[in-house]
Scaffold this motif. Sequence first.
Motif, PDB file in Angstrom:
ATOM      1  N   ARG A   1       0.824  -1.213   0.000  1.00 40.46           N
ATOM      2  CA  ARG A   1       0.000   0.000   0.000  1.00 40.46           C
ATOM      3  C   ARG A   1       0.855   1.259   0.000  1.00 40.46           C
ATOM      4  O   ARG A   1       0.539   2.250  -0.666  1.00 40.46           O
ATOM      5  CB  ARG A   1      -0.932   0.001   1.214  1.00 40.46           C
ATOM      6  N   LEU A   2       1.956   1.227   0.724  1.00 44.84           N
ATOM      7  CA  LEU A   2       2.841   2.391   0.802  1.00 44.84           C
ATOM      8  C   LEU A   2       3.556   2.641  -0.523  1.00 44.84           C
ATOM      9  O   LEU A   2       3.636   3.784  -0.996  1.00 44.84           O
ATOM     10  CB  LEU A   2       3.868   2.186   1.921  1.00 44.84           C
TER      11      LEU A   2
ATOM     12  N   TYR B   1       2.976   1.128  -3.753  1.00 49.08           N
ATOM     13  CA  TYR B   1       2.230   1.128  -5.010  1.00 49.08           C
ATOM     14  C   TYR B   1       0.895   1.864  -4.943  1.00 49.08           C
ATOM     15  O   TYR B   1       0.250   2.053  -5.972  1.00 49.08           O
ATOM     16  CB  TYR B   1       2.001  -0.325  -5.469  1.00 49.08           C
ATOM     17  N   ARG B   2       0.476   2.268  -3.741  1.00 52.09           N
ATOM     18  CA  ARG B   2      -0.755   3.056  -3.558  1.00 52.09           C
ATOM     19  C   ARG B   2      -1.910   2.479  -4.385  1.00 52.09           C
ATOM     20  O   ARG B   2      -2.519   3.180  -5.197  1.00 52.09           O
ATOM     21  CB  ARG B   2      -0.516   4.515  -3.932  1.00 52.09           C
TER      22      ARG B   2
ATOM     23  N   ARG C   1       1.480   2.950  -9.872  1.00 51.42           N
ATOM     24  CA  ARG C   1       0.205   2.756  -9.197  1.00 51.42           C
ATOM     25  C   ARG C   1      -0.633   1.713  -9.931  1.00 51.42           C
ATOM     26  O   ARG C   1      -0.633   1.651 -11.163  1.00 51.42           O
ATOM     27  CB  ARG C   1      -0.556   4.072  -9.122  1.00 51.42           C
TER      28      ARG C   1
END
Length: 221
Positions: A15-16, A18-19, A168
């Motif tokens: 999550r950090l 590749y958002r 992303r």
Amino acid sequence: MLYLIVRALLIPLVRLIYRPVIEGRSNVPMRGPVILASNHLSFFDSIVIPLMAPRRVVFLTKAEYFQGRGLRGRLVRWFFTAIGSVPVQRGANRAAQASLDAALEVLTAGDAFGIYPEGTRSLDGRLYRGRTGVGWLALTARVPVVPVALKGTDRIQPVGNRLPRISRVTIRFGTPLHFGPEHGEATSAMDRRRATDEIVRAIGALSGQEYAASYNDPAKV
């Protein structure tokens, strides 16, 4: 336990870095057997779906991923073992049926099973005609099929690149499809084709990919 540890460690990291944009997670039933049928753009697909889905998803994974050497090979083998992936041989019809039988065992146990109807990664970004194994599975197991669309994973690890890039990604879980007796039988090639085409159309509606009416043959791309 190992699966829970892996998720706890990797989900915040993914999550950090590749958002990811995640849509429709509530469409995935939290209990009971379910098929997650996705488009396939990158090796990374088999990482992002198990991590971003709201429940454990079992994939059949090429046996080669369990046979790599060196540090990278060990890490890949450890990851797929940790998330419960099942190694399978690719190739002959007998191997293909054995893979489907293994998938059916996963569903019979009440778990979520992930599958790529195209069979292999799309090298040109188009969505290819589905192999009818997913239709056979849907008509045999009579469980919900959740279409899944991935976008951007091809930019993370393009074919031929050994190291991932930062980009992303979007993952969309669609409304479940249901294949009851009115959809035919798994023993009918025509019924398997119809079910497969319906699943692939649902994936395409989520992904927005151009549809290729042929099977995916990377050697010709």
